[in-house]
Enzyme design. Structure first.
Site, PDB file in Angstrom:
ATOM      1  N   LYS A   1      26.159 -38.401  17.614  1.00 31.42           N
ATOM      2  CA  LYS A   1      27.571 -38.542  17.238  1.00 31.42           C
ATOM      3  C   LYS A   1      27.812 -37.691  15.993  1.00 31.42           C
ATOM      4  O   LYS A   1      27.505 -38.075  14.871  1.00 31.42           O
ATOM      5  CB  LYS A   1      27.953 -39.993  16.943  1.00 31.42           C
ATOM      6  CG  LYS A   1      29.477 -40.121  16.953  1.00 31.42           C
ATOM      7  CD  LYS A   1      30.016 -41.196  16.051  1.00 31.42           C
ATOM      8  CE  LYS A   1      30.149 -40.834  14.605  1.00 31.42           C
ATOM      9  NZ  LYS A   1      31.097 -39.737  14.275  1.00 31.42           N
TER      10      LYS A   1
ATOM     11  N   GLU B   1      19.461 -40.456   5.127  1.00 32.37           N
ATOM     12  CA  GLU B   1      19.611 -39.427   4.086  1.00 32.37           C
ATOM     13  C   GLU B   1      21.015 -39.604   3.534  1.00 32.37           C
ATOM     14  O   GLU B   1      21.993 -39.330   4.228  1.00 32.37           O
ATOM     15  CB  GLU B   1      19.457 -38.022   4.684  1.00 32.37           C
ATOM     16  CG  GLU B   1      18.111 -37.739   5.334  1.00 32.37           C
ATOM     17  CD  GLU B   1      16.976 -37.649   4.340  1.00 32.37           C
ATOM     18  OE1 GLU B   1      17.221 -37.738   3.120  1.00 32.37           O
ATOM     19  OE2 GLU B   1      15.830 -37.519   4.786  1.00 32.37           O
TER      20      GLU B   1
ATOM     21  N   CYS C   1      24.601 -32.148  -0.228  1.00 40.48           N
ATOM     22  CA  CYS C   1      24.132 -33.369  -0.881  1.00 40.48           C
ATOM     23  C   CYS C   1      23.215 -33.069  -2.054  1.00 40.48           C
ATOM     24  O   CYS C   1      23.015 -33.902  -2.923  1.00 40.48           O
ATOM     25  CB  CYS C   1      23.404 -34.233   0.129  1.00 40.48           C
ATOM     26  SG  CYS C   1      22.016 -33.362   0.880  1.00 40.48           S
TER      27      CYS C   1
ATOM     28  N   GLU D   1      29.462 -39.868  -7.032  1.00 41.14           N
ATOM     29  CA  GLU D   1      29.387 -38.609  -6.285  1.00 41.14           C
ATOM     30  C   GLU D   1      30.800 -38.122  -5.970  1.00 41.14           C
ATOM     31  O   GLU D   1      31.606 -38.864  -5.410  1.00 41.14           O
ATOM     32  CB  GLU D   1      28.616 -38.822  -4.974  1.00 41.14           C
ATOM     33  CG  GLU D   1      28.442 -37.539  -4.176  1.00 41.14           C
ATOM     34  CD  GLU D   1      27.786 -37.769  -2.812  1.00 41.14           C
ATOM     35  OE1 GLU D   1      28.189 -38.705  -2.101  1.00 41.14           O
ATOM     36  OE2 GLU D   1      26.873 -37.012  -2.467  1.00 41.14           O
TER      37      GLU D   1
END
Ligand code: NAD
Ligand code: 6OD
Length: 485
Positions: free
Chosen positions: A177, A253, A287, A389
């Site tokens: 997905k 992750e 990231c 973040e």
């Protein structure tokens, strides 16, 4: 011409009643229409994947699977330009990056794991027994079963294939997905899988969102044995809760708030080049990007002013222009989030060294998702802009005096994905690198990758490691067989 993106289930491309728009972030135009998989489509995909585990796929040797996966890599190479165009239309990232990183890494992921699994073996132990005859223990490595692969939008093809390739190499069947923002390269991959002769049901593709859509249908499905996920830490928590009921294996992750430390003994030209890359690559949507930069007090002013010059010189442009260095963010919704942090930075008392707003082009790009590369200074370490973040082309730079202080500042984070250290002192490099609380520490470089190395984060940045044997260890598990001689 906008494309139509279908789901791929049991070897067939299937439509659905509901669909959503795939928007090009360069100018807000329609890139495509995506068929959203409903619960019944996900059920069919899971059923097909389970059946395929016991079909021809299940009886193939690792070497035979490797041959097929190398064929998939050949198929990606044969349609290289289509993949590049699909990735650019979904993300707006520069052509030069899609050509040199995103799509080549997709091919490399398949070749690397195809070859690795073909040469992997298992352990064997001889043991003594009271009667003196002994026994032999060996293990057979088995796939986990049906694996749900849920991937994000920032490096869509690289990150999807980084999971798919080892999952398939290890003998699993998968339901992928991709992010709802970036479904195009995954749809092309389904065509390549089909043409390469991957048996029906081995690779399935379902499109949709997270909650109440294909993402949730997969993570709560009792027919899915494992979920491998890359995305935000908060989404990781939600998936963990959803997957708890039938104790699925999980590989995560997740997000980061990565530190870079620039010591006074650094090669400053190298540190500035590296920091420009580590802050602004992919418009800050990696990231691993450095969002917190700590610079020794004695070189702080020089570093800030040189980074400012470099940030202001970054060429923002159409992705197809070979000179373009920085594109838009992935969507207007993500731009709203990044802009809200630019606003918050002002409220928190930051000094905006450069950027902090939206660029004006006077053309169709004014309808896109662009933001200015931004540098902040002057915030306390407790500020939300330093702790949360942002995932945009922005960093906060703060001074430090001692090595101990730099390490403490870098480690004072809920995240622990990656760090970059800039120093020419070899002892310091080793000493500091091992004290950093992160899964990956680069010294005098950033995002230099060897696919054999462990990749992943600590704290809120994830669970487990991907890469080389670490990936194969997640996507398979050993059965020990003990034979009494
Ligand atoms: P996201 O978490 O919003 O979405 C990722 C994927 O999860 C998408 O496919 C989405 O549809 C799906 N999803 C969302 N909610 C779900 C739910 N409740 N159940 C099941 N699926 C769900 O992340 P994003 O915005 O696409 O990506 C950016 C984030 O990913 C950043 O936080 C970034 O740091 C992180 N990231 C981490 C790594 C890494 O290797 N650690 C790599 C890339 C991106
Ligand atoms: O290079 C890789 O293997 C990898 N997993 C990169 C992740 C980047 C995050 O955005």
């Amino acid at each position: 011409m906008p494309h139509e993106i279908k789901n791929y289930v049991a070897g067939q491309f299937v439509t659905s009643k509901s669909s959503f728009d795939d928007i090009n972030p360069v100018d807000g135009s329609l890139a495509g229409t995506v068929h959203e998989a409903d619960q019944a489509t996900v059920d069919r995909a899971v059923g097909a994947a389970r059946e395929a585990l016991h079909g021809p796929w299940g009886s193939m040797s690792a070497a035979e699977r490797g041959v097929l996966l190398n064929k998939v890599a050949d198929g990606i190479e044969a349609r290289f330009d289509d993949f590049v165009a699909a990735e650019i239309a979904d993300t707006g990232k520069p052509l030069t990056q899609a050509r040199t990183l995103d799509i080549p890494r997709g091919t490399a992921n398949f070749r690397f794991f195809a070859n690795l699994v073909s040469t992997s073996g298992t352990e064997c132990f001889e043991m003594g027994t009271p009667d003196g005859a002994g026994a032999l223990n060996y293990s057979v490595q088995k796939p986990l079963g049906v694996v749900g692969v849920i991937s994000p939008w920032n490096l869509p093809f690289l990150l999807l294939t980084w999971k798919l390739a080892p999952a398939l190499a290890a003998g699993n069947t998968v339901i992928a997905k991709p992010s709802e923002e970036t479904p195009a390269s995954a749809a092309l991959l389904a065509e390549v899988m089909h043409e390469a002769g991957v048996p029906a049901g081995v690779f399935n593709l379902v499109n949709g969102f997270g909650p109440g859509s294909a993402g949730e249908f997969l993570t709560t499905h009792t027919g899915v044995d494992a979920i491998t996920f890359t995305g935000e830490s908060a989404t990781g928590s939600a998936i963990m809760r959803a997957a708890a009921d039938n104790v699925k294996a999980l590989s995560f992750e997740l997000g980061g708030k990565n530190a870079a430390i620039v010591f006074d003994d650094a090669d400053l030209d190298q540190a500035i080049d590296g920091t420009v890359r580590s802050v602004f690559s992919n418009c800050g949507q990696v990231c691993l990007c450095s969002e917190r930069v700590y610079v020794h007090d004695s070189i702080f002013d020089e570093f800030v002013s040189r980074l400012k010059v470099r940030a202001e010189a970054l060429r923002m442009g159409h992705p197809e222009d070979e000179q373009t260095e920085i594109g838009p963010l992935v969507s207007k919704a993500h731009r709203d989030k990044v802009l809200s942090y630019y606003e918050l930075a002002r409220e928190e008392g930051a000094n905006i060294v450069t950027g902090g707003g939206i660029p004006g082009f006077g053309d169709e790009r004014d309808q896109g998702a662009w933001v200015e590369p931004t540098i902040l200074t002057g915030l306390p370490e407790s500020a939300r802009c330093v702790r949360e973040e942002i995932f945009g082309p922005v960093c906060h730079i703060a001074p430090f005096v001692t090595e101990e202080q730099a390490v403490a500042m870098a480690n004072d984070s809920a995240y622990g994905l990656a760090a970059a250290i800039w120093t020419t002192n070899l002892s310091r490099a080793h000493r500091v690198a091992r004290q950093i609380e992160a899964g990956i520490v680069w010294v005098n470089t950033w995002y230099l990758r060897d696919l054999r190395t462990p990749f992943g984060g600590v704290k809120l940045s994830g669970i487990g490691r991907e890469g080389g044997v670490h990936s194969l260890n997640f996507y398979s598990e050993p059965t020990n067989i003990c034979i009494k001689l």
